[in-house]
Design a protein around this motif. Sequence first.
Motif, PDB file in Angstrom:
ATOM      1  N   ALA A 196       0.832  -1.220   0.037  1.00 29.68           N
ATOM      2  CA  ALA A 196      -0.004  -0.097  -0.112  1.00 29.68           C
ATOM      3  C   ALA A 196       0.968   1.185  -0.025  1.00 29.68           C
ATOM      4  O   ALA A 196       0.531   2.147  -0.737  1.00 29.68           O
ATOM      5  N   MET A 197       2.160   1.157   0.520  1.00 29.88           N
ATOM      6  CA  MET A 197       2.750   2.519   0.790  1.00 29.88           C
ATOM      7  C   MET A 197       3.477   2.646  -0.587  1.00 29.88           C
ATOM      8  O   MET A 197       3.679   3.855  -1.171  1.00 29.88           O
ATOM      9  N   TYR A 198       3.726   1.490  -1.373  1.00 30.73           N
ATOM     10  CA  TYR A 198       4.222   1.482  -2.623  1.00 30.73           C
ATOM     11  C   TYR A 198       3.276   2.237  -3.339  1.00 30.73           C
ATOM     12  O   TYR A 198       3.535   3.154  -4.423  1.00 30.73           O
ATOM     13  N   MET A 199       1.921   1.718  -3.434  1.00 27.37           N
ATOM     14  CA  MET A 199       1.107   2.486  -4.333  1.00 27.37           C
ATOM     15  C   MET A 199       0.822   3.837  -3.737  1.00 27.37           C
ATOM     16  O   MET A 199       0.727   4.723  -4.960  1.00 27.37           O
ATOM     17  N   MET A 200       1.022   4.375  -2.838  1.00 31.60           N
ATOM     18  CA  MET A 200       0.802   5.749  -2.314  1.00 31.60           C
ATOM     19  C   MET A 200       1.788   6.653  -2.853  1.00 31.60           C
ATOM     20  O   MET A 200       1.508   7.759  -3.413  1.00 31.60           O
ATOM     21  N   ALA A 201       2.941   6.090  -2.873  1.00 35.31           N
ATOM     22  CA  ALA A 201       4.332   6.830  -3.391  1.00 35.31           C
ATOM     23  C   ALA A 201       4.122   7.180  -4.996  1.00 35.31           C
ATOM     24  O   ALA A 201       4.142   8.282  -5.212  1.00 35.31           O
TER      25      ALA A 201
END
Length: 446
Positions: free
Chosen positions: A409-414
Motif C-alpha cells: 500500500a505504501m508503494y501505491m501511495m508513493a
Amino acid sequence: MNHIPAQHPDPDDQALDEAYRKTAWRVMPLLMVCFLVAYLDRVNVGFAKLQMLDDLAFSEAVYGLGAGIFFIGYLMFEVPSNIALHRFGARRWIARIMVTWGLLSAAMMFVQTPWSFYALRFLIGVAEAGFFPGIIFYLTTWFPGHRRGVMVALFICALPISNLLGSLISGYIMQYMNGVAGYAGWQWLFVIEGLPAVFLGMAVFCLLRDRIADASWLSEAEKRGMQAAIDRDNQGKQGHSVREGLLNPKIWLLGAVYFCLVMGQYIISFWMPTIIRNSGIDQPWVIGLLSAIPFAAAAVAMVLVGRSSDRHHEYRWHVAICATLGAAGVLFGTLLGDNLWLAMIGLTVGTAAMISSLPVFWGMPTAVVGGAAAAAGIALINSMGNVAGFFATIVVGWMTQLTGSTQAAMYMMAAVLVMGGALGLCVPKARLDLRSAAPVAAAQRP
C-alpha cells in the motif's frame, strides 16, 4: 501576522493593513482551533484501531471499510453543504456542522458491531460535510487573493498540529484510561476528543460574523476598504454561478491533483500508528509520542514552503516537489521499516513534505473562480479529495489483510503522489499569479 512595510506606504493602505490585522486576530484563531478539533475527530479512529479491533473482533478489512465510509457521507453532502453555507451564512452553518459531528463522534464509544461502526462513520461524514471547503470559501469573502495565502496557510497549520497533539493525547488516553469506569481506552478516546466540537460550535455561533459589513471590530471606513478589495479581487474570475464552478475544466484538473495529495495524507494519518507498532513498539503512549514527530516537522515545513511560494509567486513546482519528496520519504521509511529510527526519518521527511503541499495547493482554486462558483468549485475539489480518502482506506485495509504487510500500500501511495505532482505542473501558470497585479499590496499583507 507581521507584515513587511512598503518603502512609501500610503496612509489609506496603512489603515487597511490594520483592518486586516484586526480581522485576522479576530477570525483565524477560532477557525484554527475548529479545524484542529475537526481533523482530530476524523483521524482518531486510527489510534482507536489499536484496541478496538481486538476488543470487537474486527478484521483489517472491516476497519478499512469503516474508516473509509466516512468519505462517502462527506462526498454525498459536501457540495450541497457548501452551497447552503453560501446561502445561509457561515456562522450558522459551521456551528451546525460542529455540534452534530461532535455528538456523533462521541457516540462512537457505543460501537459494538461492524454495521454500527459503518453507520456512525457514515453519519459523521454527513455531519462534517462542507466544513473545510466552507472555511476556504469563507476566507475568500474576507481576504483578497494577495492576502489570502497567508490566512490559508495559518488555517491549514492546524492539520499537523492536530496530528501532533492528537498523537500525544490519544496515546495517553488509550493507555491510562483503559478500564476507567468499565470503559475501554478507545471508548474514552471518542468521548474526550468528540465533545469539544460541540462547545466550539456554540462559540462559532456567538463569535463568527458572516460578512465584512457585520464586523463590529471594524470602522465604517475599514469595512468599505476591505469590501472594495474583495470586489476588485472578484473581477475577471471565471464564472459566478454554481453550474460554472462545477463544470470548469480547471477545477476538475485541480481536483485530480488534490485527489493524489489527499490519498497520501490519509494513508499516513490512518496507518502511521500501525507502521510504528510493526517496527517493534507496543506501548500506546510511545506510539503516540513517535507519531507526533513527523507532524511537528510538518508544522514547521509547511510555513517555510508557504513563505517560499509567496516569495517566488509560484505554486506548481512547490506542489510537485513536495509531492515527490513525500513519495521518496514514505518509500524510504517503508523499505527500512524494520529499523525504527531509519523508518522514522523516512516518515518524518515524507509526512512533512506531503502536508506542506496542501496550503500551497489551495492558492490555486481561489485564483480561478469567484462567487457561488467558488463555493461549488472548492467543494467539488475537496469532494474529490474525500473520494481519495475513501479509496485509500479501503484499498490499504484490503491490501494489508491480503499481504499481511503495509508495504504494498505504501508503494501505491508513493506512485500516486508522484502522479499528483506531475498533474500539478499541468495547471495553467498564467491563471495562478495572483500578485502580479498588486505588488505593493502583496508586500503589505498581514
